[in-house]
Design a protein around this motif. Structure first.
Motif, mmCIF file in Angstrom:
data_model
loop_
_atom_site.group_PDB
_atom_site.id
_atom_site.type_symbol
_atom_site.label_atom_id
_atom_site.label_comp_id
_atom_site.label_asym_id
_atom_site.label_seq_id
_atom_site.Cartn_x
_atom_site.Cartn_y
_atom_site.Cartn_z
ATOM 1 N N VAL A 1 0.681 -1.366 -0.088
ATOM 2 C CA VAL A 1 -0.290 -0.131 0.010
ATOM 3 C C VAL A 1 0.841 1.261 -0.009
ATOM 4 O O VAL A 1 0.557 2.283 -0.800
ATOM 5 N N SER A 2 1.895 1.327 0.833
ATOM 6 C CA SER A 2 2.518 2.471 0.952
ATOM 7 C C SER A 2 4.049 2.419 0.565
ATOM 8 O O SER A 2 4.529 3.592 0.112
ATOM 9 N N GLY A 3 4.329 1.455 -0.084
ATOM 10 C CA GLY A 3 5.718 1.393 -0.578
ATOM 11 C C GLY A 3 5.584 2.015 -2.095
ATOM 12 O O GLY A 3 4.629 2.156 -2.669
ATOM 13 N N VAL A 4 6.835 2.141 -2.677
ATOM 14 C CA VAL A 4 7.030 2.771 -4.056
ATOM 15 C C VAL A 4 7.221 1.829 -4.785
ATOM 16 O O VAL A 4 8.109 0.718 -4.841
ATOM 17 N N ASN A 5 6.321 1.793 -6.046
ATOM 18 C CA ASN A 5 6.567 0.896 -7.202
ATOM 19 C C ASN A 5 7.231 1.621 -8.276
ATOM 20 O O ASN A 5 6.867 2.568 -8.844
ATOM 21 N N LEU A 6 8.509 1.145 -8.788
ATOM 22 C CA LEU A 6 9.285 1.908 -9.583
ATOM 23 C C LEU A 6 8.598 2.089 -10.980
ATOM 24 O O LEU A 6 8.762 3.080 -11.672
ATOM 25 N N ASP A 7 7.930 0.960 -11.514
ATOM 26 C CA ASP A 7 7.214 0.940 -12.784
ATOM 27 C C ASP A 7 6.018 1.926 -12.694
ATOM 28 O O ASP A 7 5.991 2.595 -13.663
ATOM 29 N N GLU A 8 5.181 2.150 -11.718
ATOM 30 C CA GLU A 8 4.343 2.910 -11.554
ATOM 31 C C GLU A 8 4.669 4.376 -11.450
ATOM 32 O O GLU A 8 4.358 5.169 -12.239
#
Length: 630
Positions: A588-595
């Protein structure tokens, strides 16, 4: 003209803020505890004209972190439980390694000592065989001492670990109070200080690894943090301190305290909930205490049983035997600080076969009545009236005047193993001869035989002659009357000391057959091995909760092994749960590099379009100026 320029500028600034936020997310992709941030854009209220509202573009309404309070709280709590289970499992593994098996184990040493008496029983005058017994006894005492020393070292290492953990914990507490101060300073700006909030959440999460916490949000943006369910360690911007102190009832153990000015409050272990400190305290107050008590009871029971039997023998010079081991002196009961009476409680062994591996708490319900609680299982065993009163094989020597409510902690076995020593080194002092003997009549015609003759005192009383009047009846020279004979039924001395000896016969006697029981002939005493056989028979004595003497160590390592296995299983399960919840929180809170990369392209294009809008406005403005100036 100004309208289109303003719209373009606002769009440029909004997209620039979005790009900066995306860059911030990408930069903190690997930062522990970082929550992804998003820019919330809002339409600027339009300007009314006769033809309708003309829009004024966009603005940044807020920058918020993507945050799930429930998942964050559950992840922190699961880490707390996992840290507790892992820390306890690690310590139990260290404890298990102290109790070795095989030839180097303590159990093998005890068995070899008891088996050594068989050689003396075969050759009671052989000084070499006697020396082997003393050597084995000394080795056994030394192994008990070594194991007790290792347990003490484990406790010291545990105390150091507690102190280091509390030092780190105090740093985290101070850090939370400082972040609270910084948040309080900017809360009036009506925008969330995302990075500060993340930092505070991470500090609280780290704190949960040491001790489970609960938090309370305050109106000024700060949070108060509590441990042990109700004890505050952070109150807004004020930080309190934890410390490790010696347990006043047992200085070898540690306890946790909360320092609030000049006041110190003990944190109850049962209220800590989770965290590595909770696991360490549970190990200290349950697992390590159990191991010390099991080991100490072994030392007390073995020395008491062997000493009692050794005193019933005669040495190579015909003198009564003394103690083979130093009698283990048990520490007096520790009085609670709240006691108001002057009572004291001493402890000694009443019955070695009834001892339980446990500490006890004695609480006076009135100046003359009290209850005893067995701390290993919380039971309240019955106290046999004295004097002295006894409970679980322990004799209680209560002196002084108690007051209602007074309490005492009894730790009879805590230091026992470290105080086990042999008392002599001369093989001649080993008392392996029995002080009593049984002699068959020279004219006996039946099949009467001595099954077992056990001495109960030294020296033996006057001779007693048993005369059989038939195959089932006999008379005694010390007591008038006729008695019924039954093979295998013990016959005891019936004088001033009823336990002076006990005789068991077998076979079928004939009328007139006689048997005389009395003191051994001093000339034959060096050749007798009756007490050596009795000492050897102690191997099968039901000494440890119904188990034989030689099985006492097996029960100890089984207890420790089961605890270690159970703790490791709990650690594996709680660790898996903690990892799953952290994965959900990160999802939920983490960073998705693709996004973030996709958004980066989106806002890059929007930024370029905004710049193009300004370029168009500039061209229109230039054309207008050129036309006007002609």
């Amino acid at each position: 003209m100004s309208n289109i320029l303003n719209v373009g500028v606002r769009a440029l600034q909004a997209n620039q803020a979005a790009l900066s936020t995306i860059g911030h997310n990408i930069a903190n992709n690997a930062t522990v505890g970082y929550s992804r941030q998003v820019v919330n854009l809002a339409t600027v209220e339009g300007q009314y004209t006769g033809g309708g509202y003309i829009g004024k573009g966009v603005e940044v309404a807020s920058i918020q972190r993507v945050y799930d309070a429930y998942l964050t709280r559950q992840a922190a709590l699961s880490k707390s439980v996992s840290a507790q289970d892992v820390s306890r499992a690690e310590k139990l593994l260290q404890l298990e390694e102290l109790f070795g098996t095989g030839k180097t184990g303590l159990g093998a040493s005890v068995s070899e000592m008891m088996n050594a008496f068989s050689d003396v029983a075969s050759a009671p005058t052989d000084l070499t065989a006697r020396t082997v017994v003393l050597t084995r006894a000394s080795e056994t005492a030394s192994r008990f001492n070594d194991t007790a020393t290792q347990l003490a070292n484990l406790q010291r290492g545990l105390t150091e670990e507690l102190e280091n953990s509390v030092s780190t914990l105090n740093t985290l507490i101070t850090g939370i109070a400082e972040v609270n101060r910084q948040i309080q300073a900017v809360v009036g700006l009506n925008q969330p200080p995302n990075d500060l909030l993340d930092r505070r959440d991470q500090l609280i999460s780290e704190m949960n690894k040491y001790v489970q916490t609960t938090t309370l949000e305050n109106n000024d943006g700060t949070v108060s943090v509590f441990v042990a369910q109700s004890q505050p360690v952070v109150l807004g911007t004020r930080a309190l301190e934890l410390k490790v102190a010696n347990d006043p009832l047992d200085p070898t153990r540690s306890e946790l305290r909360l320092v609030n000015g000049s006041t110190e409050v003990k944190l109850q272990d049962s209220m800590l909930g989770g965290g590595s400190l909770s696991g360490l305290m549970r190990f200290q107050n349950e697992d390590l205490v159990e191991a010390q008590n099991l080991l100490g009871r072994m030392a007390v029971s073995i020395t008491t049983a062997i000493n009692a039997q050794h005193r019933l023998g005669l040495d190579l010079d015909g003198d009564p035997g003394g103690d083979l081991f130093t009698p283990v002196a048990m520490a007096d009961g520790a009085a609670f600080a709240s006691n108001t009476g002057s009572a004291a409680i001493g402890i000694s062994v009443a019955d070695a076969s009834q001892l339980r591996a446990s500490d006890y708490r004695v609480t006076f319900t009135s100046p003359t009545t009290y209850t005893v609680t067995r701390l290993s299982d919380g039971a309240t065993p019955a106290v046999a009236p004295g004097p002295p009163p006894t409970v679980d094989g322990l004799a209680l020597d209560i002196t002084g005047a108690a007051a209602t409510g007074d309490s005492f902690l009894l730790r009879p076995y805590a230091q026992a193993a470290g105080n086990m020593h042999t008392l002599f080194a001369s093989p001649r002092d080993l008392a392996v001869a029995s002080p009593v003997q049984a002699s068959m009549g020279t004219t006996n015609t039946g099949g009467l035989a001595v099954g077992k003759l056990a001495a109960g005192s030294v020296p033996a009383p006057a001779n007693v002659t048993i005369t059989f009047t038939s195959g089932t009846q006999y008379t005694r020279s010390d007591v008038p009357g006729t008695f019924t004979y039954s093979p295998g039924t013990p016959i005891s001395y019936d004088g001033a000391n009823p336990s002076a000896w006990t005789l068991t016969l077998s076979g079928a006697p004939q009328p007139g057959d006689t048997l005389t029981v009395g003191a051994i002939n001093p000339a034959y005493a060096p050749l007798d091995a009756g007490n050596a056989k009795a000492l050897m028979d102690l191997r099968d004595m039901k000494l440890f909760d119904g188990a034989p003497l030689t099985d006492g160590y097996a029960a100890l390592i089984a207890n420790v092994g089961v605890r270690a296995q159970s703790a490791q299983y709990a650690a594996d399960v709680s660790k898996s749960i903690a990892e799953d919840l952290e994965a959900q929180r990160t999802g939920v809170s983490g960073v998705n590099l693709d996004e973030e990369a996709a958004k980066l392209i989106q806002y890059q294009q929007a930024y370029q379009a905004s710049a193009k809008m300004l370029q168009v406005a500039q061209s229109i403005f230039d054309a207008l100026i050129t036309t006007v100036t002609r």
